[in-house]
Design an enzyme around this catalytic site. Structure first.
Site, PDB file in Angstrom:
ATOM      1  N   HIS A 138      32.682  28.606  77.303  1.00 34.35           N
ATOM      2  CA  HIS A 138      32.936  27.263  76.784  1.00 34.35           C
ATOM      3  C   HIS A 138      33.406  26.345  77.898  1.00 34.35           C
ATOM      4  O   HIS A 138      34.266  26.708  78.684  1.00 34.35           O
ATOM      5  CB  HIS A 138      33.987  27.310  75.671  1.00 34.35           C
ATOM      6  N   TYR A 166      40.640  21.190  68.095  1.00 36.38           N
ATOM      7  CA  TYR A 166      42.079  21.171  67.821  1.00 36.38           C
ATOM      8  C   TYR A 166      42.350  19.842  67.111  1.00 36.38           C
ATOM      9  O   TYR A 166      42.206  18.784  67.729  1.00 36.38           O
ATOM     10  CB  TYR A 166      42.890  21.245  69.117  1.00 36.38           C
ATOM     11  N   PRO A 188      50.286  30.591  69.246  1.00 34.85           N
ATOM     12  CA  PRO A 188      48.876  30.718  69.640  1.00 34.85           C
ATOM     13  C   PRO A 188      48.188  29.411  70.016  1.00 34.85           C
ATOM     14  O   PRO A 188      47.049  29.438  70.486  1.00 34.85           O
ATOM     15  CB  PRO A 188      48.215  31.328  68.397  1.00 34.85           C
ATOM     16  N   LYS A 230      47.361  31.481  74.953  1.00 32.24           N
ATOM     17  CA  LYS A 230      47.879  32.083  76.186  1.00 32.24           C
ATOM     18  C   LYS A 230      48.285  33.553  76.069  1.00 32.24           C
ATOM     19  O   LYS A 230      48.428  34.239  77.086  1.00 32.24           O
ATOM     20  CB  LYS A 230      49.115  31.297  76.668  1.00 32.24           C
ATOM     21  N   TYR A 261      45.206  25.047  80.264  1.00 34.36           N
ATOM     22  CA  TYR A 261      44.418  25.747  79.242  1.00 34.36           C
ATOM     23  C   TYR A 261      43.495  26.785  79.879  1.00 34.36           C
ATOM     24  O   TYR A 261      43.376  27.909  79.397  1.00 34.36           O
ATOM     25  CB  TYR A 261      43.614  24.734  78.430  1.00 34.36           C
TER      26      TYR A 261
HETATM   27  C1  PHB Z   1      41.042  32.122  68.197  1.00 35.68           C
HETATM   28  O1  PHB Z   1      39.807  32.015  68.340  1.00 35.68           O
HETATM   29  O2  PHB Z   1      41.519  33.027  67.505  1.00 35.68           O
HETATM   30  C2  PHB Z   1      41.934  31.154  68.852  1.00 35.68           C
HETATM   31  C3  PHB Z   1      41.399  30.198  69.687  1.00 35.68           C
HETATM   32  C4  PHB Z   1      42.228  29.274  70.289  1.00 35.68           C
HETATM   33  C5  PHB Z   1      43.591  29.305  70.050  1.00 35.68           C
HETATM   34  C6  PHB Z   1      44.134  30.268  69.226  1.00 35.68           C
HETATM   35  C7  PHB Z   1      43.309  31.200  68.621  1.00 35.68           C
HETATM   36  O3  PHB Z   1      44.388  28.371  70.634  1.00 35.68           O
END
Ligand code: PHB
Ligand code: APR
Length: 391
Positions: free
Chosen positions: A72, A203, A294, A298, A384
């Site tokens: 990505h 997000y 989450p 990280k 990130y």
């Molecule tokens: C996930 O795909 O489970 C996932 C992706 C990004 C995050 C947290 C979890 O910030």
């Protein structure tokens, strides 16, 4: 039984450490209290930083990741009326990969069982002993119920947040300290057999609460909704979940894609750091020493960064008899831990609604800033995608 490095816990941290050490000719034994099926079925996050991908590839466990993982090049940040794309290669020259931690664990276990160092499942009563001396040992009971002693040069406590190692470190370290923050929200996570309706992760800030659109493959979506930690999963029908997601991701001309939900659960969110990460010959790595919420993706990456440092430090100790890198391990690792703790806290604080309108206006201001200033966007992108590993 005798080995150079006794490793407690077969999560990604313990398994990868064992693998990195064996590539340096150092032997280890991994002790895990759960069954292989249990460990391989745990569903966790799924974003790998570039250095994590590079480390797994260099360790010889990157083939399926390169085949099935999805590279990505950014994320979408959303707030009502706006969905803005951050382009990571443009901002910082790096990318991330979507590949479930569950899959990373399966690949590491398969490699270990195919001629790697011993990996013992379903052990119990694991106790690290004499860690202040040069010959520590681990007492445990094997899967057949027989008491065993594993004599070691060094012990790695990679036994996650609930394992026994952290308390042993804290009990013998003057100035041991713990920092903790629990957040007043949780994530309701689902896996669904639905093709992701987005190229990049979304997000999304919304007055009803945060939502995250992630994925596991071209046919499986992983989605999350901010909920109150007291919510019960039984009260969330599939229809209610899809409605909540559709509302929070709503954007003119775009539609969410739905499908059968195959897994749903509510996950608490906390930040936790324990220092030091070493006592004598016992070293902590991964969730045993720290937890991040989450939102910044990280947790797994930090565990990989810890064991990358630790493998180098232990190799130097055991092969060259030099203590410099084990002596600096805890401080070096903790500097990255705090960077990731800050970033995860910051992402969490920017995106989750509290019901307070002053907070909401600050969050929207911060989001507009990240979406309009290259400097602000770059700060997010660098963190990130993962800062370089020190040492
Ligand atoms: C996930 O795909 O489970 C996932 C992706 C990004 C995050 C947290 C979890 O910030
Ligand atoms: N004896 C042996 N093994 C134990 C014990 C014990 N007493 N207690 C716990 N374990 C095992 C757990 O069953 C688990 O398999 O230690 C392992 C720890 O693994 P993880 O919890 O996956 O932690 P870690 O390897 O540090 O990986 C960090 O996991 O929780 C996520 O978000 C986190 O992605 C991050 C990653």
């Amino acid at each position: 039984m005798r080995t150079q490095v006794g490793i407690i816990g077969a999560g990604p941290a313990g398994l990868l450490l064992s693998r990195l050490l064996s590539l340096q000719g150092i032997d280890s034994v991994v002790l895990e209290n759960r069954s292989r099926d249990y460990v391989e079925a745990r569903i966790r996050a799924g974003i790998l930083e570039q250095h994590t991908v590079d480390t797994l590839t260099a360790a010889g466990v990157g083939d399926r990741l390169r085949r099935e993982g999805l590279e990505h090049s950014g994320i979408h940040l959303q707030y009502p009326g706006t969905r803005h794309t951050l382009d990571f290669p443009e901002l910082c020259g790096r990318t991330v990969w979507v590949y479930g931690q569950t899959e990373v664990t399966k690949d590491l276990i398969a490699a270990q069982l195919a001629g790697g160092p011993p990996l013992l499942f379903e052990v119990s009563d694991v106790v690290p002993e004499d860690v202040d001396g040069d010959s520590p040992r681990i007492r445990f009971t094997d899967a057949d119920g027989t008491p065993q002693v594993l004599e070691c040069d060094v012990i790695a406590g990679t036994d996650g947040f609930h394992g026994p190692s952290r308390a042993v470190v804290a009990a013998g370290s003057a100035g041991a300290q713990v920092w903790e923050r629990t957040y007043p929200y949780a994530w309701l996570g689902i896996l669904a057999d639905a093709a992701p309706a987005t190229d990049e992760l979304i997000y999304a800030w919304h007055p009803d609460g945060f939502a995250l659109y992630s994925m596991r493959s071209p046919t499986v979506s992983r989605l999350y909704l901010q909920v109150d930690p007291a919510e019960r999963i039984e009260d969330w029908s599939d229809d209610r979940i899809w409605e909540g997601l559709a509302t929070r991701f709503a954007l003119d001309g775009w539609e969410i894609s739905t499908g059968p939900i195959t897994e749903k659960s509510i996950l608490p969110m906390r930040s936790f750091v324990s220092a030091p990460m070493r006592r004598g010959r016992l070293f902590l790595a991964g969730d045993a020493a720290h937890i991040v919420p989450p939102t910044g993706a990280k947790g797994l990456n930090l565990a990989v960064a810890d064991v990358t440092l630790l493998a180098t430090a232990l190799t130097r100790l055991l092969k060259e008899k030099e203590t410099d890198l084990v002596d600096t391990y805890s401080d070096t690792a903790l500097r990255r831990v705090w960077r990731c703790t800050h970033f995860s806290w910051w992402m969490t604080s920017m995106l989750h609604t509290s019901g307070d309108d002053f907070d909401a206006q600050l969050q929207l201001s911060q989001l507009r800033r990240v979406c309009s200033s290259e400097t602000a966007a770059r700060e997010l992108a660098e963190n990130y995608t993962g800062l370089p590993i020190e040492g």
